[in-house]
Design an enzyme around this catalytic site. Structure first.
Site, PDB file in Angstrom:
ATOM      1  N   SER A  89     -41.367 -23.318  95.813  1.00  0.00           N
ATOM      2  CA  SER A  89     -40.043 -24.334  95.315  1.00  0.00           C
ATOM      3  C   SER A  89     -40.611 -25.986  95.185  1.00  0.00           C
ATOM      4  O   SER A  89     -41.144 -26.173  96.082  1.00  0.00           O
ATOM      5  CB  SER A  89     -38.973 -24.151  96.485  1.00  0.00           C
ATOM      6  OG  SER A  89     -38.019 -25.295  96.476  1.00  0.00           O
ATOM      7  N   HIS A 103     -39.929 -21.463  91.651  1.00  0.00           N
ATOM      8  CA  HIS A 103     -38.554 -21.306  92.072  1.00  0.00           C
ATOM      9  C   HIS A 103     -37.871 -22.974  91.824  1.00  0.00           C
ATOM     10  O   HIS A 103     -38.509 -24.034  92.464  1.00  0.00           O
ATOM     11  CB  HIS A 103     -38.407 -21.159  93.607  1.00  0.00           C
ATOM     12  CG  HIS A 103     -37.099 -21.011  94.275  1.00  0.00           C
ATOM     13  ND1 HIS A 103     -36.537 -19.581  94.212  1.00  0.00           N
ATOM     14  CD2 HIS A 103     -36.399 -21.869  95.056  1.00  0.00           C
ATOM     15  CE1 HIS A 103     -35.384 -20.008  94.885  1.00  0.00           C
ATOM     16  NE2 HIS A 103     -35.314 -21.101  95.424  1.00  0.00           N
ATOM     17  N   ASP A 141     -34.689 -25.005  92.196  1.00  0.00           N
ATOM     18  CA  ASP A 141     -33.257 -25.155  92.881  1.00  0.00           C
ATOM     19  C   ASP A 141     -32.445 -26.165  92.316  1.00  0.00           C
ATOM     20  O   ASP A 141     -32.657 -27.561  92.203  1.00  0.00           O
ATOM     21  CB  ASP A 141     -33.682 -25.791  94.375  1.00  0.00           C
ATOM     22  CG  ASP A 141     -34.199 -24.993  95.119  1.00  0.00           C
ATOM     23  OD1 ASP A 141     -33.839 -23.707  95.217  1.00  0.00           O
ATOM     24  OD2 ASP A 141     -35.162 -25.286  95.617  1.00  0.00           O
ATOM     25  N   MET A 195     -28.792 -27.853  92.211  1.00  0.00           N
ATOM     26  CA  MET A 195     -27.828 -28.208  93.090  1.00  0.00           C
ATOM     27  C   MET A 195     -26.650 -29.169  92.319  1.00  0.00           C
ATOM     28  O   MET A 195     -27.122 -30.230  91.599  1.00  0.00           O
ATOM     29  CB  MET A 195     -28.318 -29.146  94.179  1.00  0.00           C
ATOM     30  CG  MET A 195     -29.313 -28.081  95.140  1.00  0.00           C
ATOM     31  SD  MET A 195     -29.881 -28.844  96.509  1.00  0.00           S
ATOM     32  CE  MET A 195     -31.255 -27.730  97.090  1.00  0.00           C
ATOM     33  N   HIS A 205     -32.618 -20.799  90.968  1.00  0.00           N
ATOM     34  CA  HIS A 205     -31.683 -20.616  92.194  1.00  0.00           C
ATOM     35  C   HIS A 205     -30.449 -21.575  91.982  1.00  0.00           C
ATOM     36  O   HIS A 205     -30.489 -22.929  92.270  1.00  0.00           O
ATOM     37  CB  HIS A 205     -32.331 -20.892  93.211  1.00  0.00           C
ATOM     38  CG  HIS A 205     -31.538 -20.593  94.671  1.00  0.00           C
ATOM     39  ND1 HIS A 205     -31.929 -21.128  95.739  1.00  0.00           N
ATOM     40  CD2 HIS A 205     -30.174 -20.115  94.759  1.00  0.00           C
ATOM     41  CE1 HIS A 205     -30.832 -21.017  97.007  1.00  0.00           C
ATOM     42  NE2 HIS A 205     -29.906 -20.465  96.235  1.00  0.00           N
ATOM     43  N   MET A 234     -27.248 -23.369  92.922  1.00  0.00           N
ATOM     44  CA  MET A 234     -26.356 -23.690  94.308  1.00  0.00           C
ATOM     45  C   MET A 234     -25.323 -24.643  93.674  1.00  0.00           C
ATOM     46  O   MET A 234     -25.394 -25.600  93.826  1.00  0.00           O
ATOM     47  CB  MET A 234     -27.324 -24.364  95.507  1.00  0.00           C
ATOM     48  CG  MET A 234     -28.042 -23.332  96.041  1.00  0.00           C
ATOM     49  SD  MET A 234     -29.306 -24.154  96.875  1.00  0.00           S
ATOM     50  CE  MET A 234     -30.397 -24.247  95.874  1.00  0.00           C
ATOM     51  N   MET A 273     -30.743 -16.267 101.865  1.00  0.00           N
ATOM     52  CA  MET A 273     -31.059 -17.575 102.389  1.00  0.00           C
ATOM     53  C   MET A 273     -31.260 -17.569 104.055  1.00  0.00           C
ATOM     54  O   MET A 273     -30.458 -17.017 104.817  1.00  0.00           O
ATOM     55  CB  MET A 273     -29.892 -18.449 102.415  1.00  0.00           C
ATOM     56  CG  MET A 273     -29.577 -18.738 100.808  1.00  0.00           C
ATOM     57  SD  MET A 273     -30.920 -19.515  99.889  1.00  0.00           S
ATOM     58  CE  MET A 273     -31.152 -20.878 100.881  1.00  0.00           C
ATOM     59  N   GLY A 304     -29.357 -26.319 100.510  1.00  0.00           N
ATOM     60  CA  GLY A 304     -29.194 -28.042 100.220  1.00  0.00           C
ATOM     61  C   GLY A 304     -30.370 -28.700 100.422  1.00  0.00           C
ATOM     62  O   GLY A 304     -30.608 -29.565  99.421  1.00  0.00           O
ATOM     63  N   PHE A 305     -31.269 -28.242 101.295  1.00  0.00           N
ATOM     64  CA  PHE A 305     -32.564 -29.245 101.564  1.00  0.00           C
ATOM     65  C   PHE A 305     -33.758 -28.194 101.860  1.00  0.00           C
ATOM     66  O   PHE A 305     -33.591 -27.218 102.537  1.00  0.00           O
ATOM     67  CB  PHE A 305     -32.337 -30.308 102.711  1.00  0.00           C
ATOM     68  CG  PHE A 305     -31.123 -31.161 102.203  1.00  0.00           C
ATOM     69  CD1 PHE A 305     -31.289 -32.369 101.408  1.00  0.00           C
ATOM     70  CD2 PHE A 305     -29.862 -30.687 102.722  1.00  0.00           C
ATOM     71  CE1 PHE A 305     -30.171 -33.085 101.310  1.00  0.00           C
ATOM     72  CE2 PHE A 305     -28.812 -31.600 102.403  1.00  0.00           C
ATOM     73  CZ  PHE A 305     -28.887 -32.679 101.655  1.00  0.00           C
ATOM     74  N   ASP A 313     -35.511 -17.068 101.273  1.00  0.00           N
ATOM     75  CA  ASP A 313     -35.408 -18.659 100.754  1.00  0.00           C
ATOM     76  C   ASP A 313     -35.224 -19.520 102.228  1.00  0.00           C
ATOM     77  O   ASP A 313     -33.972 -19.356 102.317  1.00  0.00           O
ATOM     78  CB  ASP A 313     -34.707 -18.748  99.744  1.00  0.00           C
ATOM     79  CG  ASP A 313     -34.758 -20.291  99.310  1.00  0.00           C
ATOM     80  OD1 ASP A 313     -35.610 -21.023  99.524  1.00  0.00           O
ATOM     81  OD2 ASP A 313     -34.178 -20.719  98.182  1.00  0.00           O
ATOM     82  N   GLY A 314     -36.292 -20.203 102.427  1.00  0.00           N
ATOM     83  CA  GLY A 314     -35.988 -21.171 103.434  1.00  0.00           C
ATOM     84  C   GLY A 314     -36.548 -21.099 104.838  1.00  0.00           C
ATOM     85  O   GLY A 314     -36.768 -19.990 105.367  1.00  0.00           O
ATOM     86  N   SER A 330     -41.795 -26.513 101.402  1.00  0.00           N
ATOM     87  CA  SER A 330     -42.596 -27.596 102.045  1.00  0.00           C
ATOM     88  C   SER A 330     -43.866 -27.217 102.446  1.00  0.00           C
ATOM     89  O   SER A 330     -45.028 -27.723 102.527  1.00  0.00           O
ATOM     90  CB  SER A 330     -41.855 -28.231 103.165  1.00  0.00           C
ATOM     91  OG  SER A 330     -41.106 -27.503 103.858  1.00  0.00           O
TER      92      SER A 330
HETATM   93  C1  DX5 Z   1     -32.882 -25.056  99.855  1.00  0.00           C
HETATM   94  C2  DX5 Z   1     -33.648 -24.425  98.621  1.00  0.00           C
HETATM   95  C3  DX5 Z   1     -35.070 -23.876  98.996  1.00  0.00           C
HETATM   96  C4  DX5 Z   1     -35.974 -25.004  99.669  1.00  0.00           C
HETATM   97  C5  DX5 Z   1     -36.777 -24.289 100.442  1.00  0.00           C
HETATM   98  O1  DX5 Z   1     -31.566 -24.916  99.585  1.00  0.00           O
HETATM   99  O2  DX5 Z   1     -32.703 -23.404  98.209  1.00  0.00           O
HETATM  100  O3  DX5 Z   1     -35.573 -23.203  97.956  1.00  0.00           O
HETATM  101  O4  DX5 Z   1     -36.420 -25.624  98.656  1.00  0.00           O
HETATM  102  O5  DX5 Z   1     -37.694 -25.227 101.075  1.00  0.00           O
HETATM  103  P1  DX5 Z   1     -38.631 -24.927 102.400  1.00  0.00           P
HETATM  104  O6  DX5 Z   1     -39.456 -23.868 101.967  1.00  0.00           O
HETATM  105  O7  DX5 Z   1     -39.382 -26.130 102.691  1.00  0.00           O
HETATM  106  O8  DX5 Z   1     -37.514 -24.311 103.536  1.00  0.00           O
HETATM  107 ZN    ZN Z   2     -33.811 -22.037  96.866  1.00  0.00          ZN
END
Ligand code: DX5
Ligand code: ZN
Length: 213
Positions: free
Chosen positions: A6, A30, A32, A34, A64, A66, A135, A140-141, A173-174, A196
């Site tokens: 991501s 991936h 994201d 938002m 993805h 959101m 999830m 969100g982050f 994811d996450g 990350s």
């Molecule tokens: C969060 C995203 C994820 C995010 C994952 O809302 O959907 O895809 O980028 O990041 P890490 O792997 O750092 O949790």
């Molecule tokens: Zn995601």
């Protein structure tokens, strides 16, 4: 198992170089999306997908959404060059109609559940899905801690697929890192999203290899 990096936690001013670094190491990327309403953060629109499409022609764009009204934007994201379009069951769009819309563009349809949503909430759609995204953080982050209740959901989805002959891929994811990935593998995961852990590392190849080990 596949890794879908991501790009959310990347320095966006350096994104082309970041993608250059990983695009030949992985199949999936991936993205994201938002809208600042479904989640308290804002990111990319269809133009972003379109611009990077030409730059990463070989990769599967794992988009993805959101966003509160995914149905309204499927056409735009499909035409921009997404390969998989995943939306949330908790969004305001009618689920069956949105899956149909994604498939009408020849794209793979994914449905996602937030940490507090049970697998039972999507049971009526499983037969029609190409992917289910579990999830393991509140969306969100990037950079949040893995929530272990995702593991039971992965197992449940794995068993349901086997029992009923469904075809969806299972993605998580996450908070995925070299420790939490093990739990997901044991539960039967197909694709792990890693933000990350991979993208904020000095040696991304090493991090991807750690996840695949
Ligand atoms: C969060 C995203 C994820 C995010 C994952 O809302 O959907 O895809 O980028 O990041 P890490 O792997 O750092 O949790
Ligand atoms: Zn995601």
């Amino acid at each position: 198992m596949e890794v879908s990096p991501s790009i959310l936690t990347c320095d966006f001013s350096n994104l082309k170089n970041d993608l250059e670094d990983i695009k030949n190491l992985v199949k999936y990327i991936h993205i994201d999306v938002m809208d600042g309403d479904f989640v308290p953060n804002l990111t990319f629109g269809p133009k972003f997908v379109k611009d990077f499409r030409g730059y990463c022609p070989q990769n599967i764009f794992d988009v993805h959404l959101m966003i509160s009204n995914p149905l309204k934007y499927i056409k735009n994201f499909a035409e921009a060059g997404s390969d998989i379009i995943t939306f949330h069951v908790e969004s305001k769009s009618p689920v069956q109609e949105t899956i149909k819309e994604i498939k009408s563009y020849g794209k793979l349809a994914g449905l996602s559940i937030k940490p507090k949503t049970e697998v039972s909430a999507i049971k009526d759609y499983l037969a029609d899905l190409d992917l289910v995204l579990v999830m393991s953080v509140e969306p969100g982050f990037g950079g949040q801690k893995f929530m272990p209740n995702a593991v039971d959901k992965i197992k449940e989805l794995y068993d349901l697929r086997k029992k009923n002959g469904y075809n969806y891929l299972i993605e998580v994811d996450g908070g995925v890192n070299d420790e939490t990935v093990k739990l997901c593998k044991d539960a039967g995961i197909d694709i792990v999203v890693a933000g990350s852990y991979v993208m904020n590392a000095e040696n991304r190849k090493e991090r991807i290899d750690n996840l695949l080990k």
